[in-house]
Design a protein around this motif. Structure first.
Motif, mmCIF file in Angstrom:
data_model
loop_
_atom_site.group_PDB
_atom_site.id
_atom_site.type_symbol
_atom_site.label_atom_id
_atom_site.label_comp_id
_atom_site.label_asym_id
_atom_site.label_seq_id
_atom_site.Cartn_x
_atom_site.Cartn_y
_atom_site.Cartn_z
ATOM 1 N N ASP A 191 52.192 31.702 -3.478
ATOM 2 C CA ASP A 191 50.998 31.638 -2.581
ATOM 3 C C ASP A 191 51.307 31.698 -1.034
ATOM 4 O OD1 ASP A 191 48.932 32.396 -4.332
ATOM 5 O OD2 ASP A 191 48.238 30.243 -4.599
ATOM 6 N N TYR A 192 52.841 31.506 -0.778
ATOM 7 C CA TYR A 192 53.168 31.279 0.607
ATOM 8 C C TYR A 192 52.581 32.489 1.551
ATOM 9 C CZ TYR A 192 56.181 31.406 4.745
ATOM 10 O OH TYR A 192 56.419 31.514 5.927
ATOM 11 N N PRO A 193 52.420 33.721 1.029
ATOM 12 C CA PRO A 193 51.892 34.597 1.838
ATOM 13 C C PRO A 193 50.345 34.538 2.093
ATOM 14 C CG PRO A 193 52.897 35.847 0.046
ATOM 15 C CD PRO A 193 53.100 34.311 -0.180
ATOM 16 N N VAL A 194 49.477 33.834 1.362
ATOM 17 C CA VAL A 194 48.393 33.205 1.777
ATOM 18 C C VAL A 194 48.408 32.352 2.644
ATOM 19 C CG1 VAL A 194 46.267 32.314 0.702
ATOM 20 C CG2 VAL A 194 47.531 33.544 -0.784
ATOM 21 N N PHE A 195 49.260 31.298 2.765
ATOM 22 C CA PHE A 195 49.418 30.400 3.608
ATOM 23 C C PHE A 195 49.727 31.066 4.960
ATOM 24 C CE2 PHE A 195 51.604 27.362 6.471
ATOM 25 C CZ PHE A 195 50.867 26.512 6.569
ATOM 26 N N LEU A 196 50.628 32.041 5.093
ATOM 27 C CA LEU A 196 50.996 32.475 6.184
ATOM 28 C C LEU A 196 49.928 33.390 6.921
ATOM 29 C CD1 LEU A 196 53.828 32.903 7.677
ATOM 30 C CD2 LEU A 196 53.973 35.099 6.670
ATOM 31 N N GLU A 197 49.019 33.959 5.912
ATOM 32 C CA GLU A 197 47.892 34.596 6.469
ATOM 33 C C GLU A 197 46.699 33.706 6.959
ATOM 34 O OE1 GLU A 197 45.169 38.122 7.270
ATOM 35 O OE2 GLU A 197 47.478 37.777 6.916
ATOM 36 N N LEU A 198 46.804 32.281 6.642
ATOM 37 C CA LEU A 198 45.720 31.443 7.022
ATOM 38 C C LEU A 198 46.427 30.989 8.413
ATOM 39 C CD1 LEU A 198 43.499 29.439 6.263
ATOM 40 C CD2 LEU A 198 45.456 27.949 5.251
ATOM 41 N N LEU A 199 47.574 30.863 8.784
ATOM 42 C CA LEU A 199 47.993 30.460 9.856
ATOM 43 C C LEU A 199 47.905 31.699 10.889
ATOM 44 C CD1 LEU A 199 49.526 28.344 11.469
ATOM 45 C CD2 LEU A 199 51.696 29.161 10.546
ATOM 46 N N ALA A 200 47.993 32.902 10.320
ATOM 47 C CA ALA A 200 48.171 33.995 11.318
ATOM 48 C C ALA A 200 46.865 34.060 11.730
ATOM 49 C CB ALA A 200 48.640 35.349 10.700
ATOM 50 N N LYS A 201 45.909 33.973 10.984
ATOM 51 C CA LYS A 201 44.341 34.210 11.353
ATOM 52 C C LYS A 201 43.808 32.856 12.419
ATOM 53 C CE LYS A 201 42.047 36.607 7.326
ATOM 54 N NZ LYS A 201 41.780 37.698 8.280
ATOM 55 N N THR A 202 44.318 31.826 12.023
ATOM 56 C CA THR A 202 43.830 30.910 13.043
ATOM 57 C C THR A 202 44.777 31.090 14.413
ATOM 58 O OG1 THR A 202 43.825 29.136 11.142
ATOM 59 C CG2 THR A 202 44.223 28.151 13.459
ATOM 60 N N CYS A 203 45.803 31.358 14.539
ATOM 61 C CA CYS A 203 46.465 31.536 15.738
ATOM 62 C C CYS A 203 45.911 32.758 16.365
ATOM 63 C CB CYS A 203 47.886 31.793 15.507
ATOM 64 S SG CYS A 203 48.799 30.332 15.027
#
Length: 409
Positions: free
Chosen positions: A258-270
């Motif tokens: 689920d690392y890609p999910v975390f990365l997307e979560l961070l990308a959307k926030t930024c």
């Protein structure tokens, strides 16, 4: 990231930096400004894994050096203390001592290790902090986890901003719901790598500290580094992420499914915070998004997009609702990228103005109507490759000059 994973990332419309489990915030008027709140804090119940990126300016302000020292100590941060009104930049040894004193005072107030405190400042460059007011203000900090506490912090960090900037998203990591909230300030002197921009992101996700830092470094080039307001880079820019692990998910690493999910979560926030900064540029009336496709590399596509959105001639044309696509082609021509001058398409909104580098007939009235909106999208297809990139900025109005002509008064 597959389609199922992407669907896990959801926006929490009313969320904030205190929505993730274990975070609280505060904002007060300490007297650094005449009346507005000017001292804020974010606090985690437990020390949080921390990651940060900073301005590339040669003149990094004293607070950045203190925050860097804190993170380097144990890669853990439990509290952030932020003041507005004074950047504490270009203030020599006294400025550095004052920044360390802010860290010490906040640690004493919370009874935590001083290395667990990050320090940030924003405001006028070249002036010393009013340490008596900061010392008194820190003693008045009373944090909480309500919307009003989050709003108070967000108000305390603003300078020439006209609105508070915030976002919040949630996702599932290993079947466990985690939340990420963010807030930022920035309105002028915005040309990241990075700019007069502070961003603070909180999450209750459990993630390895090295993975958190590499994740932030991955998303910065396509988010915060793709905004520009005026082409000037500041001394104080910081993006700080705190992950306290209180959601109790299985620890995320780069190898976790689920690392890609975390990365997307961070990308959307930024990306959300970056776009809000661009939209709130000093004197701005319109948000401009430029999307470049058909480039040989993503780096070239991003460079062209940022050159266009940063062009003063493009920005003033958008402000005046003038569909002068010649200014766009001129901006493209200035870049040090691989462009075929015979194959470029340009459109403003859905109105195609250049096709294979040949002018196209279009309705001026239709173009003016589109450009009168508060969101303007410019698309460029280079037909020279498979890569694409985006950048965000704002128009350039008369008010930008007025605001910056009297910044210190």
């Amino acid at each position: 990231m597959n389609e199922e994973q992407s669907s896990y990332v959801k926006e929490i419309v009313d969320g904030s930096i205190v929505t993730p489990i274990g975070f609280s915030a505060a904002g007060i008027h300490a007297g650094l400004r005449y009346a507005k709140k000017d001292l804020g804090a974010i606090i985690s119940e437990v020390p949080a894994n921390a990651a940060a990126v900073y301005t590339t300016s040669h003149f990094q302000a004293a607070p950045l050096k203190v925050t860097q020292a804190s993170i380097q100590a144990e890669k853990l941060i439990q509290a952030v203390i932020v003041n507005s009104a004074c950047a504490n930049a270009c203030t020599g040894e006294k400025g550095l001592q004052d920044a360390y004193k802010m860290r010490e005072l906040m640690a004493e107030h919370l009874q935590i290790k001083k290395e667990y405190v990050a320090v940030s400042s924003t405001g006028v460059i070249g002036e010393y902090l009013k340490m008596d007011k900061i010392a008194s203000g820190i003693q008045q900090i009373s944090e909480g986890s309500t919307v009003s506490h989050a709003d108070a912090f967000q108000e305390a960090i603003l300078t020439t901003d006209t609105v508070m900037k915030k976002c919040c998203y949630t996702a599932k990591l290993g079947g466990v719901t985690v939340t990420m909230g963010g807030t930022s300030k920035g309105s002028g002197m915005i040309h990241p790598n990075m700019a007069t921009m502070l961003a603070f992101i909180t999450t209750d996700a459990k993630i390895d500290s090295d993975c958190l830092q590499s994740s932030l470094s991955k998303v910065i080039p396509t988010t915060f580094n793709q905004i520009t307001v005026d082409g000037d880079t500041s001394t104080n820019d910081t993006v700080l992420v705190l992950a306290n692990g209180m959601a109790e998910n299985e620890a995320i690493t780069a190898e976790h499914p689920d690392y890609p999910v975390f990365l997307e979560l961070l990308a959307k926030t930024c990306e959300s915070l970056a776009k809000q900064i661009a939209k709130d540029g000093e004197g701005a009336t319109k948000l401009i998004e430029v999307e470049v496709s058909g480039s040989k590399t993503e780096e070239e596509a991003r460079a062209i997009a940022k050159q266009i959105v940063g062009s003063n001639l493009v920005k003033t044309a958008v402000y005046g609702s003038d569909a002068n696509w010649g200014r766009i082609i001129t901006a493209i021509g200035q870049t040090n990228t691989d462009v075929n001058p015979a194959s470029v398409d340009i459109a403003i909104g859905n109105i195609v103005m250049l096709k294979n580098s040949e002018p196209q007939a279009f309705s001026e009235d239709e173009a003016i109507n589109y450009l009168n909106q508060d969101f303007i999208k410019i698309t460029v297809d280079l037909h020279n490759g498979e890569s694409k990139g985006k950048a965000w900025g704002c128009d350039l109005s008369y008010d930008y000059v007025k605001i910056n002509a009297s910044y210190r008064t």
